[in-house]
Design a protein around this motif. Structure first.
Motif, mmCIF file in Angstrom:
data_model
loop_
_atom_site.group_PDB
_atom_site.id
_atom_site.type_symbol
_atom_site.label_atom_id
_atom_site.label_comp_id
_atom_site.label_asym_id
_atom_site.label_seq_id
_atom_site.Cartn_x
_atom_site.Cartn_y
_atom_site.Cartn_z
ATOM 1 N N LYS A 232 62.224 49.054 44.856
ATOM 2 C CA LYS A 232 60.962 48.784 45.397
ATOM 3 C C LYS A 232 60.361 49.424 46.500
ATOM 4 C CE LYS A 232 58.390 44.797 47.341
ATOM 5 N NZ LYS A 232 58.446 43.488 47.769
ATOM 6 N N GLU A 233 61.296 49.731 47.604
ATOM 7 C CA GLU A 233 60.669 50.534 48.622
ATOM 8 C C GLU A 233 60.363 51.901 48.177
ATOM 9 O OE1 GLU A 233 60.138 49.220 51.775
ATOM 10 O OE2 GLU A 233 60.397 47.485 50.739
ATOM 11 N N GLY A 236 57.128 52.142 46.592
ATOM 12 C CA GLY A 236 55.965 51.991 47.578
ATOM 13 C C GLY A 236 55.848 53.396 48.272
ATOM 14 N N GLU A 239 54.052 55.924 45.799
ATOM 15 C CA GLU A 239 52.581 55.660 45.673
ATOM 16 C C GLU A 239 51.771 55.849 46.909
ATOM 17 O OE1 GLU A 239 52.417 51.252 44.863
ATOM 18 O OE2 GLU A 239 53.541 51.608 42.726
#
Length: 326
Positions: A232-233, A236, A239
Protein backbone atom coordinates in the motif's frame (compact mmCIF):
# COMPACT_ATOMS: atom_id res chain seq x y z
CA UNK A 1 5.59 18.85 -14.75
CA UNK A 2 7.65 15.67 -14.94
CA UNK A 3 7.26 15.36 -18.69
CA UNK A 4 8.33 18.98 -19.19
CA UNK A 5 11.55 18.34 -17.28
CA UNK A 6 12.23 15.21 -19.29
CA UNK A 7 11.51 17.08 -22.53
CA UNK A 8 13.94 19.89 -21.64
CA UNK A 9 16.69 17.40 -20.77
CA UNK A 10 16.05 15.52 -24.02
CA UNK A 11 16.29 18.73 -26.08
CA UNK A 12 19.57 19.76 -24.43
CA UNK A 13 21.15 16.34 -24.81
CA UNK A 14 19.95 16.12 -28.40
CA UNK A 15 21.25 19.58 -29.27
CA UNK A 16 24.67 18.83 -27.78
CA UNK A 17 24.87 15.54 -29.69
CA UNK A 18 23.93 17.34 -32.92
CA UNK A 19 26.62 20.00 -32.44
CA UNK A 20 29.29 17.39 -31.73
CA UNK A 21 28.29 15.38 -34.80
CA UNK A 22 28.96 18.41 -37.03
CA UNK A 23 32.43 19.15 -35.66
CA UNK A 24 35.72 17.46 -36.56
CA UNK A 25 37.62 15.76 -33.68
CA UNK A 26 39.86 18.80 -33.11
CA UNK A 27 36.82 21.08 -33.00
CA UNK A 28 35.10 18.86 -30.45
CA UNK A 29 38.24 18.85 -28.32
CA UNK A 30 38.55 22.66 -28.37
CA UNK A 31 34.87 23.14 -27.63
CA UNK A 32 35.09 20.67 -24.76
CA UNK A 33 38.11 22.52 -23.33
CA UNK A 34 36.32 25.87 -23.64
CA UNK A 35 33.18 24.58 -21.95
CA UNK A 36 35.29 23.03 -19.21
CA UNK A 37 36.89 26.42 -18.49
CA UNK A 38 33.56 28.19 -18.62
CA UNK A 39 32.14 25.71 -16.14
CA UNK A 40 34.57 27.08 -13.55
CA UNK A 41 33.10 30.59 -13.78
CA UNK A 42 30.91 31.55 -10.80
CA UNK A 43 28.03 32.68 -13.02
CA UNK A 44 28.16 29.48 -15.08
CA UNK A 45 28.40 27.39 -11.92
CA UNK A 46 25.33 29.16 -10.53
CA UNK A 47 23.41 28.63 -13.76
CA UNK A 48 24.35 24.95 -13.86
CA UNK A 49 23.29 24.56 -10.23
CA UNK A 50 20.02 26.38 -10.93
CA UNK A 51 19.24 24.20 -13.94
CA UNK A 52 20.26 21.05 -12.08
CA UNK A 53 17.81 21.83 -9.28
CA UNK A 54 15.04 22.71 -11.71
CA UNK A 55 15.53 19.47 -13.65
CA UNK A 56 14.84 17.25 -10.63
CA UNK A 57 11.26 16.02 -10.58
CA UNK A 58 11.22 14.63 -7.04
CA UNK A 59 13.47 14.32 -4.01
CA UNK A 60 13.53 11.37 -1.64
CA UNK A 61 14.78 12.84 1.63
CA UNK A 62 15.46 11.39 5.05
CA UNK A 63 17.65 11.68 8.09
CA UNK A 64 20.35 8.98 7.80
CA UNK A 65 19.39 5.45 8.87
CA UNK A 66 15.67 5.82 8.27
CA UNK A 67 15.20 3.01 5.74
CA UNK A 68 15.86 5.02 2.62
CA UNK A 69 17.83 2.27 0.85
CA UNK A 70 14.89 -0.10 1.28
CA UNK A 71 12.40 2.33 -0.24
CA UNK A 72 14.66 3.41 -3.11
CA UNK A 73 15.28 -0.21 -4.09
CA UNK A 74 11.56 -0.91 -4.28
CA UNK A 75 10.95 2.23 -6.36
CA UNK A 76 13.84 1.43 -8.68
CA UNK A 77 12.79 -2.18 -9.14
CA UNK A 78 9.23 -1.16 -9.99
CA UNK A 79 10.46 1.32 -12.59
CA UNK A 80 12.76 -1.29 -14.09
CA UNK A 81 10.08 -3.95 -14.45
CA UNK A 82 7.12 -1.66 -15.17
CA UNK A 83 8.85 0.16 -18.02
CA UNK A 84 11.10 -2.65 -19.22
CA UNK A 85 14.32 -0.75 -18.52
CA UNK A 86 17.55 -2.37 -19.68
CA UNK A 87 21.15 -1.35 -19.12
CA UNK A 88 24.42 -3.19 -18.42
CA UNK A 89 24.52 -1.46 -15.02
CA UNK A 90 20.82 -1.66 -14.23
CA UNK A 91 21.39 -2.87 -10.65
CA UNK A 92 23.56 0.15 -9.84
CA UNK A 93 21.04 2.43 -11.53
CA UNK A 94 18.06 1.17 -9.52
CA UNK A 95 20.04 1.78 -6.35
CA UNK A 96 20.87 5.35 -7.38
CA UNK A 97 17.38 6.04 -8.87
CA UNK A 98 18.39 9.34 -10.48
CA UNK A 99 20.40 7.60 -13.21
CA UNK A 100 17.31 5.70 -14.37
CA UNK A 101 15.79 8.87 -15.85
CA UNK A 102 17.75 8.80 -19.14
CA UNK A 103 16.58 5.25 -19.88
CA UNK A 104 12.92 6.07 -20.55
CA UNK A 105 10.83 9.26 -20.99
CA UNK A 106 8.32 8.11 -18.37
CA UNK A 107 10.92 7.75 -15.60
CA UNK A 108 10.90 10.76 -13.25
CA UNK A 109 14.26 12.14 -12.20
CA UNK A 110 14.37 11.23 -8.51
CA UNK A 111 17.24 12.56 -6.43
CA UNK A 112 17.97 10.73 -3.18
CA UNK A 113 19.59 12.92 -0.51
CA UNK A 114 19.79 13.36 3.24
CA UNK A 115 19.36 17.14 2.81
CA UNK A 116 21.68 19.39 4.79
CA UNK A 117 23.87 16.46 5.95
CA UNK A 118 22.37 16.70 9.47
CA UNK A 119 24.37 13.85 10.98
CA UNK A 120 27.42 16.14 11.15
CA UNK A 121 25.66 19.19 12.60
CA UNK A 122 24.41 20.57 15.88
CA UNK A 123 20.70 21.47 16.04
CA UNK A 124 21.30 25.22 15.69
CA UNK A 125 23.51 24.68 12.63
CA UNK A 126 20.73 23.16 10.52
CA UNK A 127 19.34 25.13 7.58
CA UNK A 128 15.95 26.53 8.59
CA UNK A 129 14.39 27.07 5.15
CA UNK A 130 13.62 24.42 2.52
CA UNK A 131 12.86 26.94 -0.22
CA UNK A 132 15.36 25.14 -2.49
CA UNK A 133 12.70 22.47 -3.01
CA UNK A 134 9.85 24.77 -4.04
CA UNK A 135 9.88 23.58 -7.67
CA UNK A 136 9.92 19.84 -6.97
CA UNK A 137 7.99 17.14 -5.21
CA UNK A 138 9.42 15.97 -1.89
CA UNK A 139 9.02 12.57 -0.28
CA UNK A 140 10.09 12.83 3.34
CA UNK A 141 10.81 9.42 4.85
CA UNK A 142 10.81 9.36 8.64
CA UNK A 143 11.36 6.72 11.29
CA UNK A 144 10.90 6.53 15.05
CA UNK A 145 13.73 8.76 16.35
CA UNK A 146 14.64 6.20 19.01
CA UNK A 147 15.33 3.55 16.37
CA UNK A 148 17.17 6.07 14.19
CA UNK A 149 19.55 7.18 16.93
CA UNK A 150 20.52 3.58 17.72
CA UNK A 151 21.05 2.77 14.05
CA UNK A 152 23.11 5.88 13.40
CA UNK A 153 25.27 5.06 16.43
CA UNK A 154 26.28 1.80 14.76
CA UNK A 155 26.80 3.66 11.46
CA UNK A 156 29.22 6.01 13.19
CA UNK A 157 31.09 3.31 15.09
CA UNK A 158 31.17 0.55 12.45
CA UNK A 159 31.00 2.20 9.01
CA UNK A 160 31.99 5.88 9.02
CA UNK A 161 35.70 5.09 9.07
CA UNK A 162 35.43 3.60 5.59
CA UNK A 163 34.11 6.76 3.93
CA UNK A 164 35.04 9.63 6.31
CA UNK A 165 37.86 10.82 4.02
CA UNK A 166 35.36 11.26 1.17
CA UNK A 167 32.84 13.18 3.27
CA UNK A 168 35.59 15.47 4.59
CA UNK A 169 36.20 16.70 1.03
CA UNK A 170 32.58 17.71 0.36
CA UNK A 171 32.53 21.51 0.04
CA UNK A 172 29.51 22.01 2.29
CA UNK A 173 31.09 19.85 5.00
CA UNK A 174 34.69 21.08 5.03
CA UNK A 175 34.00 23.31 8.01
CA UNK A 176 32.82 20.21 9.90
CA UNK A 177 35.65 17.94 8.71
CA UNK A 178 37.09 17.41 12.19
CA UNK A 179 33.77 15.88 13.28
CA UNK A 180 33.64 13.36 10.44
CA UNK A 181 35.34 10.38 12.01
CA UNK A 182 34.36 7.15 13.80
CA UNK A 183 32.60 7.65 17.13
CA UNK A 184 34.55 6.14 20.01
CA UNK A 185 32.06 6.37 22.88
CA UNK A 186 29.26 4.02 23.92
CA UNK A 187 25.59 4.22 22.96
CA UNK A 188 24.37 5.86 26.21
CA UNK A 189 26.93 8.62 25.61
CA UNK A 190 26.02 9.00 21.94
CA UNK A 191 22.34 9.73 22.58
CA UNK A 192 23.43 12.83 24.55
CA UNK A 193 25.85 14.12 21.90
CA UNK A 194 25.23 17.59 20.46
CA UNK A 195 26.36 16.66 16.93
CA UNK A 196 24.17 14.53 14.69
CA UNK A 197 22.36 12.71 17.47
CA UNK A 198 18.89 12.87 19.06
CA UNK A 199 18.59 16.63 19.50
CA UNK A 200 19.68 17.23 15.90
CA UNK A 201 17.21 14.64 14.65
CA UNK A 202 14.29 16.19 16.54
CA UNK A 203 15.17 19.66 15.24
CA UNK A 204 15.53 18.29 11.70
CA UNK A 205 12.03 16.78 11.84
CA UNK A 206 10.56 19.99 13.25
CA UNK A 207 12.19 22.10 10.53
CA UNK A 208 10.66 19.91 7.84
CA UNK A 209 7.26 20.04 9.51
CA UNK A 210 7.41 23.84 9.41
CA UNK A 211 8.54 23.83 5.76
CA UNK A 212 6.29 21.10 4.37
CA UNK A 213 4.18 23.58 2.39
CA UNK A 214 7.17 25.01 0.48
CA UNK A 215 7.74 22.19 -2.05
CA UNK A 216 5.49 21.91 -5.08
CA UNK A 217 4.06 18.80 -3.47
CA UNK A 218 4.92 16.95 -0.27
CA UNK A 219 4.44 13.36 0.87
CA UNK A 220 5.23 12.08 4.35
CA UNK A 221 6.13 8.39 4.48
CA UNK A 222 6.74 6.61 7.78
CA UNK A 223 9.07 3.62 7.99
CA UNK A 224 6.68 1.92 10.39
CA UNK A 225 3.78 2.23 7.93
CA UNK A 226 5.90 0.65 5.19
CA UNK A 227 6.61 -2.25 7.53
CA UNK A 228 2.91 -2.66 8.32
CA UNK A 229 1.60 -2.47 4.74
CA UNK A 230 4.47 -2.42 2.29
CA UNK A 231 2.46 -2.74 -0.92
CA UNK A 232 0.00 0.00 0.00
CA UNK A 233 2.73 2.47 0.95
CA UNK A 234 4.77 1.69 -2.15
CA UNK A 235 1.73 2.25 -4.37
CA UNK A 236 1.13 5.59 -2.67
CA UNK A 237 4.71 6.68 -3.34
CA UNK A 238 4.48 5.63 -7.00
CA UNK A 239 1.23 7.53 -7.50
CA UNK A 240 2.80 10.61 -5.91
CA UNK A 241 5.67 10.31 -8.41
CA UNK A 242 3.22 10.08 -11.31
CA UNK A 243 4.01 6.42 -12.06
CA UNK A 244 0.61 4.95 -12.86
CA UNK A 245 -1.05 1.69 -13.88
CA UNK A 246 1.60 -0.51 -12.27
CA UNK A 247 0.50 -4.15 -12.23
CA UNK A 248 0.06 -5.82 -8.84
CA UNK A 249 2.57 -8.53 -9.76
CA UNK A 250 5.22 -5.85 -10.41
CA UNK A 251 4.58 -4.38 -6.97
CA UNK A 252 4.74 -7.85 -5.44
CA UNK A 253 8.04 -8.65 -7.16
CA UNK A 254 9.60 -5.36 -6.07
CA UNK A 255 8.57 -5.91 -2.45
CA UNK A 256 10.11 -9.40 -2.49
CA UNK A 257 13.22 -8.12 -4.23
CA UNK A 258 13.80 -5.54 -1.50
CA UNK A 259 12.92 -7.81 1.42
CA UNK A 260 15.34 -7.67 4.35
CA UNK A 261 16.50 -11.24 3.68
CA UNK A 262 17.24 -10.55 0.02
CA UNK A 263 18.86 -7.17 0.71
CA UNK A 264 21.13 -8.79 3.27
CA UNK A 265 22.07 -11.49 0.76
CA UNK A 266 22.75 -8.91 -1.95
CA UNK A 267 24.88 -6.91 0.47
CA UNK A 268 26.92 -9.98 1.35
CA UNK A 269 27.41 -10.75 -2.35
CA UNK A 270 28.21 -7.11 -3.29
CA UNK A 271 25.48 -7.28 -5.91
CA UNK A 272 25.43 -3.52 -6.45
CA UNK A 273 29.20 -3.01 -6.68
CA UNK A 274 28.75 -0.09 -4.32
CA UNK A 275 30.23 0.70 -0.91
CA UNK A 276 26.82 2.10 0.01
CA UNK A 277 25.41 -1.43 0.30
CA UNK A 278 28.40 -3.37 1.59
CA UNK A 279 29.27 -4.59 5.10
CA UNK A 280 32.54 -3.39 6.56
CA UNK A 281 32.91 -6.73 8.34
CA UNK A 282 31.14 -9.80 6.97
CA UNK A 283 31.13 -11.38 10.45
CA UNK A 284 29.73 -8.36 12.30
CA UNK A 285 25.97 -7.93 11.90
CA UNK A 286 26.12 -4.39 13.25
CA UNK A 287 28.44 -3.32 10.38
CA UNK A 288 25.88 -4.09 7.66
CA UNK A 289 23.84 -1.42 5.93
CA UNK A 290 20.90 -3.81 6.29
CA UNK A 291 21.53 -4.13 10.00
CA UNK A 292 18.23 -5.28 11.54
CA UNK A 293 15.36 -3.29 10.09
CA UNK A 294 13.16 -3.77 13.16
CA UNK A 295 10.47 -1.46 14.50
CA UNK A 296 11.09 -0.73 18.17
CA UNK A 297 14.51 -2.38 18.10
CA UNK A 298 15.89 0.38 20.35
CA UNK A 299 14.55 -1.51 23.37
CA UNK A 300 17.20 -4.19 22.77
CA UNK A 301 20.05 -1.70 23.16
CA UNK A 302 18.92 0.94 25.67
CA UNK A 303 18.16 0.61 29.36
CA UNK A 304 15.01 2.09 30.85
CA UNK A 305 16.78 5.24 32.04
CA UNK A 306 17.99 5.99 28.53
CA UNK A 307 14.58 5.21 27.03
CA UNK A 308 12.90 7.54 29.53
CA UNK A 309 15.35 10.28 28.57
CA UNK A 310 14.56 9.90 24.84
CA UNK A 311 10.83 9.68 25.53
CA UNK A 312 10.88 12.92 27.48
CA UNK A 313 12.78 14.65 24.65
CA UNK A 314 10.18 13.47 22.14
CA UNK A 315 7.28 14.46 24.35
CA UNK A 316 8.63 17.94 24.96
CA UNK A 317 10.06 18.81 21.56
CA UNK A 318 8.91 16.65 18.62
CA UNK A 319 6.03 17.89 16.46
CA UNK A 320 2.87 15.78 16.72
CA UNK A 321 2.71 15.91 12.93
CA UNK A 322 4.75 12.70 12.81
CA UNK A 323 2.56 10.75 15.26
CA UNK A 324 5.48 9.40 17.25
CA UNK A 325 4.36 9.15 20.83
CA UNK A 326 6.52 7.73 23.65
Amino acid sequence: MILNGILVRSIIVGAWSFVKSKLPPEGRRKLGTFLGRMAQKPLITSLVRWYDQRSVDAYLISFPKSGRTWLRLMIGRVLEKHLGLTDPKIMERILELETLAPLHPDVPKIRVIHDDEPEWKKPDELVQSKANYKNAKVILLVRDPRDVVVSIYFEHTKRVGHYAHIMQQVDSLKQYAERIKPYEGDLPSFIHESVGSFDTLIRYYNIWEANRYLPKDFLLVRYEDIQTNTKKELKGVLEFLGVKSVRDEVIEEAVNFASFKNMRQMEQNRTFKSDRLTPTDQQDQESYKTRKGKVGGFTEYLNQEDIDYLNSKMEENLSYFYHYKP
